[in-house]
Design a protein around this motif. Sequence first.
Motif, PDB file in Angstrom:
ATOM      1  N   ALA A 140       0.850  -1.199   0.000  1.00  0.00           N
ATOM      2  CA  ALA A 140       0.000   0.000   0.000  1.00  0.00           C
ATOM      3  C   ALA A 140       0.877   1.238   0.000  1.00  0.00           C
ATOM      4  CB  ALA A 140      -0.930   0.000   1.210  1.00  0.00           C
ATOM      5  N   GLY A 141       1.399   1.582  -1.140  1.00  0.00           N
ATOM      6  CA  GLY A 141       2.230   2.773  -1.258  1.00  0.00           C
ATOM      7  C   GLY A 141       2.092   3.364  -2.642  1.00  0.00           C
ATOM      8  N   ARG A 142       2.222   4.672  -2.734  1.00  0.00           N
ATOM      9  CA  ARG A 142       2.181   5.347  -4.028  1.00  0.00           C
ATOM     10  C   ARG A 142       3.613   5.616  -4.490  1.00  0.00           C
ATOM     11  NH1 ARG A 142      -2.883   7.697  -4.639  1.00  0.00           N
ATOM     12  NH2 ARG A 142      -4.395   6.396  -3.528  1.00  0.00           N
ATOM     13  N   GLU A 143       3.787   5.718  -5.797  1.00  0.00           N
ATOM     14  CA  GLU A 143       5.108   5.981  -6.353  1.00  0.00           C
ATOM     15  C   GLU A 143       5.502   7.436  -6.091  1.00  0.00           C
ATOM     16  OE1 GLU A 143       6.683   3.552  -7.426  1.00  0.00           O
ATOM     17  OE2 GLU A 143       5.190   2.049  -7.864  1.00  0.00           O
ATOM     18  N   ARG A 144       6.486   7.616  -5.236  1.00  0.00           N
ATOM     19  CA  ARG A 144       6.980   8.977  -4.996  1.00  0.00           C
ATOM     20  C   ARG A 144       8.467   9.079  -5.309  1.00  0.00           C
ATOM     21  NH1 ARG A 144       3.629   8.093  -0.515  1.00  0.00           N
ATOM     22  NH2 ARG A 144       1.754   9.390  -0.492  1.00  0.00           N
ATOM     23  N   HIS A 145       9.141   7.937  -5.288  1.00  0.00           N
ATOM     24  CA  HIS A 145      10.583   7.947  -5.537  1.00  0.00           C
ATOM     25  C   HIS A 145      10.996   6.563  -5.991  1.00  0.00           C
ATOM     26  CE1 HIS A 145      11.007   5.693  -1.791  1.00  0.00           C
ATOM     27  NE2 HIS A 145      10.196   6.593  -1.237  1.00  0.00           N
ATOM     28  N   GLY A 146      12.198   6.499  -6.490  1.00  0.00           N
ATOM     29  CA  GLY A 146      12.726   5.206  -6.912  1.00  0.00           C
ATOM     30  C   GLY A 146      13.224   4.426  -5.724  1.00  0.00           C
TER      31      GLY A 146
ATOM     32  N   VAL B 235     -14.537 -15.190  -8.021  1.00  0.00           N
ATOM     33  CA  VAL B 235     -13.645 -15.639  -6.949  1.00  0.00           C
ATOM     34  C   VAL B 235     -13.737 -14.618  -5.810  1.00  0.00           C
ATOM     35  CG1 VAL B 235     -11.239 -16.068  -6.296  1.00  0.00           C
ATOM     36  CG2 VAL B 235     -12.077 -16.837  -8.523  1.00  0.00           C
ATOM     37  N   LEU B 236     -13.858 -15.114  -4.577  1.00  0.00           N
ATOM     38  CA  LEU B 236     -13.942 -14.228  -3.411  1.00  0.00           C
ATOM     39  C   LEU B 236     -12.533 -13.928  -2.902  1.00  0.00           C
ATOM     40  CD1 LEU B 236     -15.608 -12.799  -1.168  1.00  0.00           C
ATOM     41  CD2 LEU B 236     -15.534 -14.959   0.102  1.00  0.00           C
ATOM     42  N   PHE B 237     -12.202 -12.637  -2.826  1.00  0.00           N
ATOM     43  CA  PHE B 237     -10.899 -12.212  -2.312  1.00  0.00           C
ATOM     44  C   PHE B 237     -11.083 -11.620  -0.924  1.00  0.00           C
ATOM     45  CE2 PHE B 237     -10.137 -12.453  -6.804  1.00  0.00           C
ATOM     46  CZ  PHE B 237      -8.807 -12.822  -6.927  1.00  0.00           C
ATOM     47  N   ILE B 238     -10.316 -12.148   0.030  1.00  0.00           N
ATOM     48  CA  ILE B 238     -10.293 -11.600   1.384  1.00  0.00           C
ATOM     49  C   ILE B 238      -8.882 -11.086   1.625  1.00  0.00           C
ATOM     50  CG2 ILE B 238     -10.625 -12.066   3.839  1.00  0.00           C
ATOM     51  CD1 ILE B 238     -12.432 -14.392   3.059  1.00  0.00           C
ATOM     52  N   ALA B 239      -8.735  -9.780   1.699  1.00  0.00           N
ATOM     53  CA  ALA B 239      -7.418  -9.180   1.919  1.00  0.00           C
ATOM     54  C   ALA B 239      -7.275  -8.812   3.388  1.00  0.00           C
ATOM     55  CB  ALA B 239      -7.240  -7.947   1.038  1.00  0.00           C
ATOM     56  N   ALA B 240      -6.038  -8.782   3.854  1.00  0.00           N
ATOM     57  CA  ALA B 240      -5.802  -8.476   5.268  1.00  0.00           C
ATOM     58  C   ALA B 240      -4.471  -7.775   5.432  1.00  0.00           C
ATOM     59  CB  ALA B 240      -5.831  -9.759   6.101  1.00  0.00           C
ATOM     60  N   GLY B 241      -4.414  -6.920   6.423  1.00  0.00           N
ATOM     61  CA  GLY B 241      -3.160  -6.242   6.723  1.00  0.00           C
ATOM     62  C   GLY B 241      -3.249  -5.530   8.061  1.00  0.00           C
ATOM     63  N   ALA B 242      -2.088  -5.317   8.668  1.00  0.00           N
ATOM     64  CA  ALA B 242      -2.052  -4.622   9.961  1.00  0.00           C
ATOM     65  C   ALA B 242      -2.242  -3.119   9.781  1.00  0.00           C
ATOM     66  CB  ALA B 242      -0.726  -4.910  10.668  1.00  0.00           C
ATOM     67  N   PHE B 243      -1.723  -2.565   8.685  1.00  0.00           N
ATOM     68  CA  PHE B 243      -1.806  -1.136   8.395  1.00  0.00           C
ATOM     69  C   PHE B 243      -1.293  -0.304   9.572  1.00  0.00           C
ATOM     70  CE2 PHE B 243      -4.869  -2.935   5.392  1.00  0.00           C
ATOM     71  CZ  PHE B 243      -4.484  -2.284   4.216  1.00  0.00           C
ATOM     72  N   HIS B 244      -0.130  -0.688  10.097  1.00  0.00           N
ATOM     73  CA  HIS B 244       0.512   0.089  11.155  1.00  0.00           C
ATOM     74  C   HIS B 244       1.128   1.363  10.577  1.00  0.00           C
ATOM     75  CE1 HIS B 244      -0.212  -2.743  14.273  1.00  0.00           C
ATOM     76  NE2 HIS B 244       0.597  -3.677  13.818  1.00  0.00           N
ATOM     77  N   VAL B 245       1.847   1.191   9.482  1.00  0.00           N
ATOM     78  CA  VAL B 245       2.555   2.317   8.860  1.00  0.00           C
ATOM     79  C   VAL B 245       1.689   2.983   7.800  1.00  0.00           C
ATOM     80  CG1 VAL B 245       4.599   2.982   7.543  1.00  0.00           C
ATOM     81  CG2 VAL B 245       4.766   1.193   9.292  1.00  0.00           C
ATOM     82  N   SER B 246       1.100   2.165   6.938  1.00  0.00           N
ATOM     83  CA  SER B 246       0.231   2.696   5.892  1.00  0.00           C
ATOM     84  C   SER B 246      -1.230   2.604   6.335  1.00  0.00           C
ATOM     85  CB  SER B 246       0.445   1.905   4.599  1.00  0.00           C
ATOM     86  OG  SER B 246       0.178   0.532   4.826  1.00  0.00           O
ATOM     87  N   LYS B 247      -2.125   3.030   5.481  1.00  0.00           N
ATOM     88  CA  LYS B 247      -3.558   2.934   5.761  1.00  0.00           C
ATOM     89  C   LYS B 247      -4.274   2.515   4.486  1.00  0.00           C
ATOM     90  CE  LYS B 247      -3.831   7.995   5.427  1.00  0.00           C
ATOM     91  NZ  LYS B 247      -2.369   8.181   5.226  1.00  0.00           N
ATOM     92  N   PRO B 248      -5.506   1.979   4.595  1.00  0.00           N
ATOM     93  CA  PRO B 248      -6.200   1.497   3.399  1.00  0.00           C
ATOM     94  C   PRO B 248      -6.302   2.538   2.283  1.00  0.00           C
ATOM     95  CG  PRO B 248      -7.350   0.753   5.356  1.00  0.00           C
ATOM     96  CD  PRO B 248      -6.267   1.677   5.821  1.00  0.00           C
TER      97      PRO B 248
END
Length: 450
Positions: A269-275, A309-322
């Motif tokens: 979960a990140g956007r392209e801001r740098h290489g 197909v049913l997709f169930i995604a999961a994450g802690a999202f401590h650093v990033s957010k949905p």
Amino acid sequence: MEPLKPRQIVEELDRYIVGQAKAKRAVAVALRTRWRRQRLDPDLRDEVMPKNILMIGPTGVGKTEIARRLARLADAPFIKVEASKFTEVGYVGRDVESIIRDLTDMSVKMVKEEQAAQVREKAAAAAEERVLDLLLPPLRPVGAHPEGHLEVIQGGPTHDGTREKLRAQLREGKLNDRTIEVDVREKAIPLGVISAGGMEDMEINIKEMLGQFFPDRAKKRRLKVPDALRVLGQEEADKLVDMEAVSREALARVEQNGIVFLDEIDKIAGRERHGGPDVSREGVQRDLLPVVEGTTVNTKHGMVRTDHVLFIAAGAFHVSKPSDLIPELQGRFPIRVELEPLGKAEFVRILTEPRNALTRQYRELLATEGVDVEFTPEAVEEIAALAERVNERTENIGARRLHTVLEKMLEEISFEAPEISPARITITPAYVRDKLADIAASEDLSRYIL
């Protein structure tokens, strides 16, 4: 069999997972919606898309277990993958379409096992005949009779009687120690045909393709009679199972009932801001998008559509957010569920309530050595409190901390169990503190040991 109602699904999940009522309700509704969709008119059925779920919560709170138990309840093809293992097309690593190929392989394995179970008795009977042929070869012609008939080595009645005696001994296990030479069929693919690091899917597909050009060959193996029955039984079952029908059924199950658990989605979960090393994060998201929203993936078993197909995604999202996910991918996970962190009260329940409760697991394991271990309620409270304290001081890994704490606490008993058996040991709060208090008190020690 009548499919489970949402309340029944939640009750089943409650038998193994403590708390997280919101997440359980969400997956229960998603599973029931699939059944409802199958009952719609065909023209509307294809328009109803699965409501993919995004679980948000720290590690060790039950995200993976909820998805895994749900797949078992649905008897559906299921696969768990980590989003961080995939790379954008053009980079070395696994591409996201391999998720569907792996899911299809899992479905084929499920269906094949079901079909094999249906022909098991027939396959076992054929394997038994083959073993008897090896123990007592059938009659063989040796020459021509003057009147044109074939002569044989042995007389019929005595041969038949001996074969039936051997059959009885075989079924009674009296021939289990005998070794026989068995012809086992295998593909004659030359070794080292291809070895491409980081391209395992291509390697598998090329080996599959080459297998069609190289004929089966028989390889002689010396096996004990029980092992020969098992190997030949599997070979006979493979002959009886229609693999084309298996593939068709497996593909249908993936398309209509497949479940993919996509863990660690917050890691991409990140956007392209740098290489730099994270350059492919958004690329992986964009590669995931068509698979989640519906595309056709080419597998070695045939084409698979992923629309349902049913997709169930999961994450802690401590650093990033949905919201750090690309908007298109966010929109494909309309159901958001936040899982609660676990504390002492939940740990006590996890240690005692579920069918697979940790205290029960250790009790049964040590009972195999003749050691009867009993946990007092006060000791369970002490273990839960200690696990919560270590989670607060170091990294919060949820219920997984209980595994570490219990393993360390019972290490001495596990090691000495064969020597002290039979024995009865009661785990008390004093015992827990004696084994773990010093470690837990030292933050540096607990960071490495607990």
